[in-house]
Design an enzyme around this catalytic site. Structure first.
Site, short mmCIF file in Angstrom:
data_model
loop_
_atom_site.label_atom_id
_atom_site.label_comp_id
_atom_site.label_asym_id
_atom_site.label_seq_id
_atom_site.Cartn_x
_atom_site.Cartn_y
_atom_site.Cartn_z
N SER A 181 39.28 42.75 45.63
CA SER A 181 40.40 41.84 45.90
C SER A 181 41.57 42.16 44.97
O SER A 181 41.40 42.23 43.75
CB SER A 181 39.96 40.39 45.69
OG SER A 181 41.05 39.50 45.81
N CYS A 189 44.69 42.07 42.49
CA CYS A 189 45.18 41.11 41.51
C CYS A 189 46.59 40.65 41.91
O CYS A 189 47.18 41.14 42.87
CB CYS A 189 45.20 41.75 40.12
SG CYS A 189 46.41 43.09 39.97
N ASP A 218 41.52 44.69 31.59
CA ASP A 218 42.19 45.06 32.84
C ASP A 218 42.65 43.84 33.62
O ASP A 218 43.72 43.86 34.25
CB ASP A 218 41.26 45.91 33.70
CG ASP A 218 41.97 46.51 34.89
OD1 ASP A 218 42.94 47.25 34.69
OD2 ASP A 218 41.57 46.23 36.03
N CYS A 272 49.20 43.52 42.07
CA CYS A 272 49.15 44.35 43.27
C CYS A 272 49.50 43.54 44.52
O CYS A 272 50.05 44.09 45.48
CB CYS A 272 47.77 44.97 43.42
SG CYS A 272 47.36 46.11 42.06
N GLU A 285 45.71 50.12 43.60
CA GLU A 285 46.67 49.96 44.69
C GLU A 285 48.02 50.58 44.35
O GLU A 285 48.66 51.21 45.21
CB GLU A 285 46.84 48.46 45.02
CG GLU A 285 45.60 47.78 45.55
CD GLU A 285 44.69 47.24 44.46
OE1 GLU A 285 43.83 46.40 44.76
OE2 GLU A 285 44.84 47.67 43.28
N HIS A 290 47.10 50.43 38.41
CA HIS A 290 45.98 49.90 39.16
C HIS A 290 45.73 50.79 40.37
O HIS A 290 46.56 51.63 40.73
CB HIS A 290 46.26 48.47 39.59
CG HIS A 290 46.25 47.49 38.46
ND1 HIS A 290 46.18 46.13 38.64
CD2 HIS A 290 46.28 47.69 37.11
CE1 HIS A 290 46.17 45.52 37.46
NE2 HIS A 290 46.23 46.44 36.53
#
Length: 245
Positions: free
Chosen positions: A176, A178, A241, A181, A153, A151
């Site tokens: 935002s 998930c 995802d 993360c 992040e 991802h």
């Protein structure tokens, strides 16, 4: 016999008489009048602090809507969003803060666009140090690397390399984060997260705020448009995802 000595006068002033208060005699038992709660001043309630989930003393929320205003919702004491009223002297300081945060978000947006150009999902992120230095940056690489854990992040976090601690750092992301993360942010004690938008996808940032992490929401139109156009074009990849059927 010696004559008696006169009594020495005390230099202390005589006790002041207590004022008479209306009502029953204090010595008489009786019901106590209930205390009235003072009304809260208009505007959002001040955040509790100082503490990890509150604003810095220099950014405390006053009883009028300007500067960095807390969202008045239960369980969102760490959520803040930028507002400024023109004409107030504090608006200049807020404009400086907002400009710095927008520049930080621009790095993440550039990463999101780079991911889209590679055929991936347009989500970008960057990890900043307290002095504004970029420690690491990256974008979602699920498609490019065939890695479901890549991802934005996590990619930015890996690019930053090893650190003794993450005090004073800020994770900047276009969307935002998930739960995956959010766990990374909580695990390594990243104290502040700056989020481009939360309307397209509402991840776990409320939980981060309740955990004492400062969350700044910018509600950026460019972030929304970039991701929504991608979802309209490739809904199956987007659902893959975020783990939707």
């Amino acid at each position: 016999a010696q004559p008696a000595r006169p009594a020495r006068r005390s230099s202390a002033p005589p006790p002041r008489p207590r004022p008479h208060l209306p009502g029953p005699d204090p010595g008489t038992p009786g019901p106590t009048a209930p205390l009235r709660a003072r009304p809260h001043p208009p505007g959002p309630p001040p955040l509790s602090g100082p503490g990890p989930g509150s604003l810095d003393p220099a950014r405390r929320v006053p009883p009028y809507p300007h500067a960095l205003t807390a969202l008045p919702a239960t369980g969102r004491s760490g959520l803040i969003t930028s507002h400024a009223l023109p004409g107030r002297p504090e608006a200049r300081r807020v404009a400086v803060v907002r400009d710095r945060e927008r520049k930080m978000l621009a790095t993440a947006v550039a990463e999101a666009r780079a991911g889209l150009a590679e055929g991936g999902i347009p989500i970008g992120a960057a990890l900043y140090d307290f002095d504004g230095t970029v420690l690491g940056r990256g974008h979602n690489r699920r498609v490019q690397d065939g890695d479901p854990s890549a991802h934005a992040e996590t990619t930015a976090f890996r690019a930053a390399g090893r650190r003794r601690d993450y005090r004073g750092t800020t994770m900047v992301t276009t969307l935002s984060p998930c739960w995956f993360c959010c766990g990374l942010i909580r695990q390594f004690g990243i104290p502040r997260v700056l989020i481009g938008e939360t309307r397209t996808f509402h991840g776990g940032h409320d939980w981060l705020a309740q955990s004492g992490i400062r969350i700044v929401l910018l509600d950026d139109a460019e972030c929304r448009t970039l991701l929504r156009e991608f979802i309209a074009a490739r809904p199956a990849l987007w659902n893959e995802d975020i783990g939707h059927e």
